[in-house]
Design a protein around this motif. Structure first.
Motif, mmCIF file in Angstrom:
data_model
loop_
_atom_site.group_PDB
_atom_site.id
_atom_site.type_symbol
_atom_site.label_atom_id
_atom_site.label_comp_id
_atom_site.label_asym_id
_atom_site.label_seq_id
_atom_site.Cartn_x
_atom_site.Cartn_y
_atom_site.Cartn_z
ATOM 1 N N ALA A 20 0.840 -1.253 0.024
ATOM 2 C CA ALA A 20 -0.054 0.099 0.074
ATOM 3 C C ALA A 20 0.949 1.226 0.042
ATOM 4 C CB ALA A 20 -1.042 0.030 1.274
ATOM 5 N N SER A 21 2.027 1.215 0.328
ATOM 6 C CA SER A 21 3.050 2.482 0.444
ATOM 7 C C SER A 21 3.818 2.642 -0.848
ATOM 8 C CB SER A 21 4.003 2.119 1.436
ATOM 9 O OG SER A 21 3.452 1.890 2.647
ATOM 10 N N HIS A 22 3.177 1.977 -1.886
ATOM 11 C CA HIS A 22 4.045 2.327 -3.073
ATOM 12 C C HIS A 22 4.126 3.868 -3.955
ATOM 13 C CE1 HIS A 22 0.062 0.850 -4.842
ATOM 14 N NE2 HIS A 22 0.347 1.651 -5.848
ATOM 15 N N HIS A 23 2.953 4.572 -3.442
ATOM 16 C CA HIS A 23 2.876 5.969 -3.810
ATOM 17 C C HIS A 23 3.190 6.922 -2.317
ATOM 18 C CE1 HIS A 23 1.426 5.719 -7.662
ATOM 19 N NE2 HIS A 23 0.483 4.581 -7.299
ATOM 20 N N GLU A 24 3.808 6.293 -1.564
ATOM 21 C CA GLU A 24 4.470 7.185 -0.710
ATOM 22 C C GLU A 24 5.864 7.714 -1.074
ATOM 23 O OE1 GLU A 24 2.980 7.955 2.142
ATOM 24 O OE2 GLU A 24 1.245 6.482 2.069
ATOM 25 N N LYS A 25 6.176 8.841 -0.514
ATOM 26 C CA LYS A 25 7.433 9.620 -0.917
ATOM 27 C C LYS A 25 8.226 9.915 0.500
ATOM 28 C CE LYS A 25 5.054 11.586 -4.816
ATOM 29 N NZ LYS A 25 4.742 12.793 -5.881
ATOM 30 N N GLY B 101 3.534 11.873 -0.132
ATOM 31 C CA GLY B 101 3.006 10.809 -1.096
ATOM 32 C C GLY B 101 1.603 10.491 -0.382
ATOM 33 N N TYR B 102 0.866 9.520 -0.762
ATOM 34 C CA TYR B 102 -0.511 8.931 -0.239
ATOM 35 C C TYR B 102 -0.446 7.421 -0.239
ATOM 36 C CZ TYR B 102 -1.680 7.962 -5.375
ATOM 37 O OH TYR B 102 -1.574 7.616 -6.588
ATOM 38 N N PRO B 103 -1.231 6.714 0.623
ATOM 39 C CA PRO B 103 -2.528 7.550 1.225
ATOM 40 C C PRO B 103 -2.167 7.908 2.726
ATOM 41 C CG PRO B 103 -2.528 5.090 1.295
ATOM 42 C CD PRO B 103 -1.400 5.415 0.800
ATOM 43 N N PHE B 104 -0.950 7.470 3.293
ATOM 44 C CA PHE B 104 -0.538 7.906 4.628
ATOM 45 C C PHE B 104 0.234 8.950 5.012
ATOM 46 C CE2 PHE B 104 -1.128 3.175 4.382
ATOM 47 C CZ PHE B 104 -2.418 2.954 4.941
ATOM 48 N N HIS B 105 0.921 9.419 3.930
ATOM 49 C CA HIS B 105 2.066 10.543 4.233
ATOM 50 C C HIS B 105 3.106 10.058 5.115
ATOM 51 C CE1 HIS B 105 -0.175 13.949 1.971
ATOM 52 N NE2 HIS B 105 -1.306 13.101 2.008
ATOM 53 N N LEU B 106 3.755 8.931 4.723
ATOM 54 C CA LEU B 106 4.481 8.425 5.419
ATOM 55 C C LEU B 106 5.931 9.230 5.042
ATOM 56 C CD1 LEU B 106 4.075 4.562 5.502
ATOM 57 C CD2 LEU B 106 3.416 6.161 7.179
ATOM 58 N N SER C 81 9.431 -1.219 0.930
ATOM 59 C CA SER C 81 8.430 -0.131 0.515
ATOM 60 C C SER C 81 9.234 0.655 -0.674
ATOM 61 C CB SER C 81 7.804 0.750 1.530
ATOM 62 O OG SER C 81 7.186 0.008 2.532
ATOM 63 N N ARG C 82 10.198 1.143 -0.322
ATOM 64 C CA ARG C 82 11.173 2.154 -1.156
ATOM 65 C C ARG C 82 11.614 1.164 -2.353
ATOM 66 N NH1 ARG C 82 14.722 5.713 2.633
ATOM 67 N NH2 ARG C 82 13.662 5.388 4.612
ATOM 68 N N ILE C 83 11.823 -0.140 -2.210
ATOM 69 C CA ILE C 83 12.061 -0.879 -3.537
ATOM 70 C C ILE C 83 11.077 -0.874 -4.422
ATOM 71 C CG2 ILE C 83 12.573 -3.363 -4.231
ATOM 72 C CD1 ILE C 83 14.529 -3.582 -1.714
ATOM 73 N N HIS D 4 11.597 12.404 -3.234
ATOM 74 C CA HIS D 4 10.431 11.390 -3.499
ATOM 75 C C HIS D 4 10.853 9.833 -3.484
ATOM 76 C CE1 HIS D 4 7.906 14.672 -5.798
ATOM 77 N NE2 HIS D 4 8.284 14.769 -4.498
ATOM 78 N N LEU D 5 12.016 9.512 -4.322
ATOM 79 C CA LEU D 5 12.352 8.137 -4.254
ATOM 80 C C LEU D 5 13.645 7.881 -3.657
ATOM 81 C CD1 LEU D 5 11.168 7.222 -7.933
ATOM 82 C CD2 LEU D 5 10.192 6.591 -6.026
ATOM 83 N N ASP D 6 14.217 6.647 -3.116
ATOM 84 C CA ASP D 6 15.344 6.325 -2.789
ATOM 85 C C ASP D 6 16.427 6.278 -3.519
ATOM 86 O OD1 ASP D 6 17.499 4.971 -1.358
ATOM 87 O OD2 ASP D 6 15.869 4.691 0.249
ATOM 88 N N GLY D 7 17.587 7.319 -3.511
ATOM 89 C CA GLY D 7 18.504 7.258 -4.414
ATOM 90 C C GLY D 7 19.457 5.934 -4.306
#
Length: 407
Positions: free
Chosen positions: A318-323, A328-333, A342-344, A381-384
């Motif tokens: 569920a965290s694939h659109h978190e940043k 991001g969404y839906p939890f703003h983690l 989740s980052r992968i 947004h994404l993990d380097g």
């Protein structure tokens, strides 16, 4: 990993019912009616649970909101057999559910047209699902209305007219007898379904599933999602394969890699609730359409969160659109709350989407994909570090993302 099959069946039913968008209880109502009619027929408790499961999953071959509309608005739709065949193909490849495949295959076949060599028990089971499925199509518009218990009579009369042709006479008799009771119909209301289903599925000891069985079920989930549109085809599988490979390159242990692959297969379940025309829109989405899209990852979380033992995978999926910056969404983690898994999956999801043909653009080349990924890294947004894993062998990564067959 040990999870209960009954939890998975309910979660799969939730996913299938999302296709109805505004009416998300069709499969559950069909399952409960089928089990009640089986009880009326004097079938064993095990057979009643079989009918409940068959009803819950009978529409697993439906991913499109357009197809769903035909099935619930037309009594006998000419194109109905296509989803029956697809449902059979999905179920027969998943060992814990393969016994339902033939029932699903024939659940829109008229009683008088069933193959003569078909086992009678299977023929009756399939025809019973067909019968109560059509009952729900006739009655669904009235559920919850003040005069709901009066409206049901027209459905009972309509079904009785088809005895001997569409439906077996003994099944018609059982339905008419069971449906005299007000409780038969009131049980179909959402608040009662929520309490009743876990209890009914619990009549039979739930089979515990290991990692391999969970993966096969996840493949079925992903196939349902990816069949929704030509533009979602192979997306879940591509994300899963790339995420698995990135986890392997990162040095994670074999079980964690396998769990990340499962999360990748399951990450877009919530998209089943998005209307086809939104996913296939060739131009920019308006605010309302974007809002419809943005709820999909939370729908994924809700569905998977009901499977005991899959809580961690549910969060990863569920965290694939978190940043990383918390936007991001839906939890703003934020970065301190997002695990490596989740980052992968987030990087794999973006990469696969960019190399895939979409209604609003053609696939991007490798250089453009890497440029975009690094822009997302710079914006927080994404993990380097995960992007760096992809760049170790970018040709292999893009091959995994583009085509599951080649991988």
């Amino acid at each position: 990993m040990q999870i209960e099959l009954s939890d998975v069946v309910l979660a799969l039913s939730d996913a299938i019912d999302l296709v109805g968008i505004d009416d998300d209880k069709h499969g559950k109502r069909v399952g409960v009616m089928a089990a009640d009619c089986a009880h009326e027929l004097g079938w064993s408790e095990r057979e009643q649970v079989l009918m409940l499961n068959a009803g819950l999953l009978h529409d697993c071959g439906v991913s499109s909101t357009r197809v769903h509309h035909h099935l619930v608005s037309e009594f006998d739709w000419q194109g109905s057999q296509e989803h029956c065949l697809r449902g059979e193909a999905l179920l027969k490849n998943v060992a814990p559910l393969a016994h339902l495949a033939e029932i699903v295959r024939y659940h829109h076949t008229h009683w008088c047209d069933l193959p003569t060599g078909l086992d009678r028990a299977t023929a009756l089971a399939a025809n019973l699902i067909f019968l109560v499925d059509r009952v729900d199509a006739l009655t669904a518009a009235f559920y919850g209305a003040p005069d709901y218990l009066l409206k049901k009579e027209s459905s009972r009369l309509s079904i009785a007219e088809h005895s001997g042709q569409r439906f077996a006479p003994e099944l018609i008799e059982a339905f008419l007898s069971a449906s005299k009771r007000e409780s038969f119909w009131l049980n179909l209301e959402p608040r009662y379904l929520a309490h009743m289903l876990p209890q009914r599925l619990g009549r039979e000891a739930g089979a515990e599933l290991g990692l391999a069985a969970v993966r096969s079920l996840a493949m079925m989930f992903s196939a349902i999602v990816d069949a929704k549109s030509p533009f979602t085809a192979e997306h879940s599988e591509g994300v899963a394969r790339l995420a698995f490979d990135l986890a392997r390159v990162a040095g994670l242990d074999a079980e964690t890699c396998a769990r990340i692959e499962i999360a990748g297969l399951l990450h877009d379940i919530g998209k089943l609730r998005v209307a086809d025309e939104i996913l296939e829109k060739p131009g920019p989405l308006d605010a309302g359409q974007r809002a419809a899209i943005m709820r999909h990852s939370y729908e994924t979380y809700q569905i998977l969160g009901g499977i005991r033992g899959l809580e961690e995978i549910a969060l990863w999926a569920a965290s694939h659109h978190e940043k990383l910056d918390g936007s991001g969404y839906p939890f703003h983690l934020g970065s301190d709350e997002l695990p490596l898994a989740s980052r992968i999956i987030a990087v794999a999801d973006v990469c696969q989407a960019l190399v895939q043909d979409r209604p609003y653009r053609k696939p991007l080349g490798a250089e453009n994909v890497l440029d975009y990924l690094h822009e997302q890294r710079k914006e927080g947004h994404l993990d380097g570090d995960v992007i760096a894993l992809l760049e170790r062998d970018s040709a292999r990564s893009f091959a995994l993302a583009r085509c599951a067959q080649a991988a």
